[in-house]
Structures are given as C-alpha cells and as structure tokens.
Design an enzyme around this catalytic site. Sequence first.
Site, PDB file in Angstrom:
ATOM      1  N   SER B 139      55.774  84.266  27.852  1.00 17.34           N
ATOM      2  CA  SER B 139      56.117  82.866  28.079  1.00 17.34           C
ATOM      3  C   SER B 139      55.858  82.070  26.823  1.00 17.34           C
ATOM      4  O   SER B 139      54.942  82.383  26.053  1.00 17.34           O
ATOM      5  CB  SER B 139      55.258  82.290  29.213  1.00 17.34           C
ATOM      6  OG  SER B 139      55.359  80.881  29.224  1.00 17.34           O
ATOM      7  N   LYS B 156      49.758  85.868  29.512  1.00 18.00           N
ATOM      8  CA  LYS B 156      51.063  85.982  28.853  1.00 18.00           C
ATOM      9  C   LYS B 156      50.859  86.264  27.369  1.00 18.00           C
ATOM     10  O   LYS B 156      51.660  86.968  26.742  1.00 18.00           O
ATOM     11  CB  LYS B 156      51.864  84.691  29.060  1.00 18.00           C
ATOM     12  CG  LYS B 156      52.370  84.504  30.498  1.00 18.00           C
ATOM     13  CD  LYS B 156      53.255  85.657  30.925  1.00 18.00           C
ATOM     14  CE  LYS B 156      54.013  85.387  32.224  1.00 18.00           C
ATOM     15  NZ  LYS B 156      54.691  86.604  32.718  1.00 18.00           N
TER      16      LYS B 156
END
Lengths: 427, 253
Positions: B139, B156
């Site tokens: 992300s 992430k």
Amino acid sequence: MTIQRIKPGDYTKTPIDKTEDPDFGTDMIPKTRYTSREFMQKEWDRLWTKVWNWGCASEDVAEPGDYIVTSLGKEEILITRQPDGTIKAFYNVCQHRGNRLMMGQGNATTFRCNYHHWEYRLNGEFENIPDIESFPQGAPPCGGLTEVRSREWNGFVFFCLDPDGESFEDFIHPLEEHLGPYHFDRMVKVTDWTVEWECNWKTSVDAFNESYHVQGIHPELLYFIEDKHLQIDTYDKHNRYLIPFATISHRVNETTEIPHLIKHAMKEAGMDPADFDGRVSEVRGALQKFKREHGAEMGIDYSDLNDEQLTDDYHYMIFPNITMNTHAEDLMLFRQRPHETDPDRMYFDVQMFKLLKKGEEKPRKPKNERFKHGERSMGLVIDQDAANLPGVQRGMHSEAYEGLWLGDQELRIRHFHKVLMDYVQED
Amino acid sequence: MDLDLKGSKVAVTGGSRGIGKSIATLFAAEGCDVSICARGPETIEKTRAEIESHGVKSFGTALQGRDGEAVRTWTRDTCDAFGGLDVLVCSLSAGGGTNDERYWYRSFEIDLMSATRAVEEAYPHLKSSENAAILVVSSMAAAETFVSPMAYNSMKAALITWSKQLAEQFAPKGIRVNCLEPGPTMFPGSNWEMIKVARSRTYSGVLRQQPTRRMAEAEEIARSAVFLCSPAARWVTGATLRVDGGYTKGVQF
C-alpha cells in the site's frame, strides 16, 4: 441485508409482538399546531394540565427531605421525598404573596420562602407563619401548599396537574410491562442538561419519532443502525420503534472493516473486534450472544431482556413528551417541555442513565446544566438534530408551507397527533 | 501490446472484493483460470460466476485469512484444480484498524502471514511454470505517514522488504516477484466508502491531498497489477510500483 429479529416465544418479558398498524389516513397535519399561540393555549388548558408528566428521576429525591423543582410551561412543581419514603408534589408557590418557594434541588427539613419566611413542612402543611397574629383573618384556609398528584414508577416520578384525571396506571398502560424489565431503578444518572431550543416542543418530539431522517441528518449512523426496516408499534397513547443497532443500514454496502461505532459497541461489552472473523452484518448476532454468555462476569444482569434488547434500541415515546432510547446498559431520556409563552421555543432536557456493573462505584451525580443551543456540544448525534430543528420551525412559518406531509416511516408522528388531538380536540 | 497471459493459471488471495476482485476478473478477461479465497461464501460464488463468464475455469474457498492451514490448503487445492500455477497475487488484507494490540496480531496473520504461507505452498508449482510471477499487494500507506500509526501501515511496509528479498532469491528459479502500492481506492463496499459517510472529515482530508480530487477505481489498480504479472513485464522483478494518481508527495530517486 435482512435483519434477524427475535421471534415470539424466543423469550421474554418486554412484549415484542408487532401491533397492527392503525389507519390514520394520509391527511396533512396542519402546521398551526406548531406555530399558533391559540393552539399553544389549548394545549395548556387541555393537555399539559390534564396529562401525566415526567417530573424527575427517583434518585433526584432519593432521601427524605430531598427536593427538586421542575417547570412545565408557566408552572413550577416542587417534588419531594417524605419521611415515610413516599413522594409528594406541590405547586412551587408560596401562599402568601405568590413568591416562588424553592429553586433547583437540595435537601430540606422544611420549605421556607425567602421573602417573608413563610415555612411549610415536607408534607406541604404550614409549619410557621412569622407574626401570625398580625393576620386578623388567620392563615390561608388551604392549610399549606397546593398538592398535585404524583406517582413514582420504575425509577421516575410523574405528576399530574388534574386532581380528577385518569389514574397513572391507565395512563402508562401498557408500558409497565414493556419497560419494567430494563430496571431503570438500577441505573444512575450520568448526564443532566437543559437546553433552550428555538422550535416548538412537538418539532423536537417528531424528530425522534422517525428514523427516516437518519440518511439526511445522521449519515454516519448508517454504519451503525438499520434506519428503515424497523418495527413500529402504537399503543393507546404511547408508541415505540425497535431499531437494530450494531449493524449497518441496508442503504450502504457491507465493508471489510468493522465500522468504528460498531467496534465501540463490541469493546464496551468486552468483545475484541480484532478477534472477530465474521462479516460486519454478523456482528449484531455475535454481540448478542457474547453479552448473553459474558453478562454475569461483566457484572450485568441481562436475565429480563431478550437477545435483541442486548444490542438494539427499543425506542419508546411516553406521551406526550418523553423520548426514551432504551438499551440494556443505559437509557437516554429526552424530555421536551413547552416554553412559558412562545410556541417557537422549548426546553430540551437530556437525562442519561447508566447501569452500574456489580461493584462499580457510583459516579458523582451530575448537576443540571442549562445552556442555549450551540453554547456547548451534546455529542454529534444530538447536535445534528439540534442544529436542524430551528430551520424546521422557521420554515413552518413560511407562506409556502401548509403542514406535515407524512409517510409510512413517520407513522409514530401520526399516532402522536392522533393522541394529541384526543386531548386538544380542535385545531 | 499483448500481455500474453491467455491460458495462465492464477491464484488471488482475497479476490472476492475490491482491488483483489478487480485483479481476479481482469485476469479472467485475459483468458486465465482464476482462483480466489475470502471470508464470504456468497461473494466467492458471485465472483466465480463473473470469472467463468469469460469462458475460463474458476476455483474458490471460503476461509478466514488468519487461519494459516486454510490458506495453505486453498493454495494447494488451487494448484491441484488447475494442474499447476503461473501467477500468485497476495492481496488479502485485514484492512485498517485502531492501534490495539490485537490488531497487530490480526494484521500480521492476515496481511503478512497469509502471503508468506501462500508463497510457500505455491513455490513448487511456480518453479515449473514458464512464466511465473508473484505480486504482493502492499500500500502507498507503507511509504508515507498515512492517517494514523497502525498495524496496517507497518505490515504493508514489511511486505515490501520481504518481496524484494524474495525477488532476488527466486529470480534464478524463473519466478519474478514484484510489489504494488495502491493509493486510496474507492469501490462499492470499500472502507473509503464508509469513511466518506461515517468520518467525512478524514475523507475530505485525504481527498484534498489527491491532485485530481478523486480516489482510484479498483480497475485502475488492477491494470497495473495484471501487467506486472504478465509476460509483457518479463524483465521487471524486485520492483515496487506505486499506483496512487499522484497522492504521495515524496520523490523516489
């Protein structure tokens, strides 16, 4: 999304059966009921002085000698606890020169007027009139304060200004059976506000009698409640709807992440959202189950409530002006009082109560705080309603507006007006 | 340019909603057999029907992302059902969450460990593929401070480092590994859709930073994802591609 509902026979104490929807037609409700001083006067003569009114919480007058003054229109009522534990209520006016007798709340052994020190016993009788010999006609023959009928019920005190009116039992029926299981007398008051709002008292009552406005005024609640598929029930005078909480509205898509208000409800119950593997639409049922299983260890007795009541809002209106958001662990009660003289103004009382867990220390009783709309926040949701209502009231005065055009989701408003007009009789 | 994906066998973790679903159906449109896994049996059925409408095979299992054995079994079953595997996309995510300790474990299991477990199980099959590729969906929130400190952003970030190391290790085996960093993406049922309504200030704050004043659509993310997994990107490995419509402001040298 389909909401799972409790079925008859699943439990319980609070009746859950849907009442047959009455047919009140589709006529427009004339706006003058909200704006005219003539109608306001009729309401005073035929409604407020006849009906049972919510006066205070029992805990406001917990001990003998405790008293509280509450107002209704032009009248002030003094509610007090007697040495034998019963309740009495009086017009809060000294028989001498008409002075207001007591103010606010407190504890007293006698009620003494500060003007000339006329003094009354807790039961209202004259205790002492200074220089009584200087009154050749003697003391007023009434013998003391003018009593009004009062009744203590389920943690609340009600009063009725009509000495010959209906009995409290007839008035409150059938809510005794409905609300008893919540045991409000086990709850304690945690919030006590009185706010002056620039709208008619009914403008406010209406706002809480439908959830059709949630999509407009409270969009964030679409991720916490089902706002349309509700059960609406109407009784003789009172009504309710049952709103599923801890779920999402059919109007929005289910998300992966649990919406924050639902998470909050889970955490309050001691259920960790991070350990929940189901879908958002499954939280409500899981939370009900969790509370049922863990109630005892959380120190909460849920035994008189059905599963739905553990998450949902059983939302009652006690006619004419009490809105109750009842939940298993708390009660948010709104009282909507008419202004003394102005149909465009009202007093909005917020009283919040919370169930104490076993062994939980009783919080300090809040003082009644008075303010005008906008001076302080009452939390997002009430603020949203409060911000909107003056605009509604103003709009009702417009030449271009004739009255309320109501839909099925607003059935409780129609029912309210039916009962209102049973009292007031004519527009 | 031909992506040359037709006939490939693809597994997408969490392919029933949002970006994952868009990736899964785009692969199907390119002529790939596609397997997905997710929580909801109904959404799996719906997505499988959509996949099969492109005339390809589908596979799917309802599972909990933090159930490691279930993720492993789904991966093996997919390879069995398709008779091999060419592409693995790891897009399963717990989503954001407050910073409570349990959320770290949840994010760890669902975002990070579901990816490592699927890769482990897929590896023997990918090794025998002519055009093997792994895509790890991270992300943009890993690359810049975003919203608030929480497990999601950190997990992430961990995925990026891990995927880079995998890329180096797997390159000689003919398996490319790349990473994707989507920016804020709006789709029906997305968390952003909820935040727009339920936390409108957070939403408008994020939107103000987006130069075009809109969020990505899932397909705009999926197109990059499918490209990175396709033979058309055969010299791309160890790359981290940010697809955020210009949301992030830092300069990557």
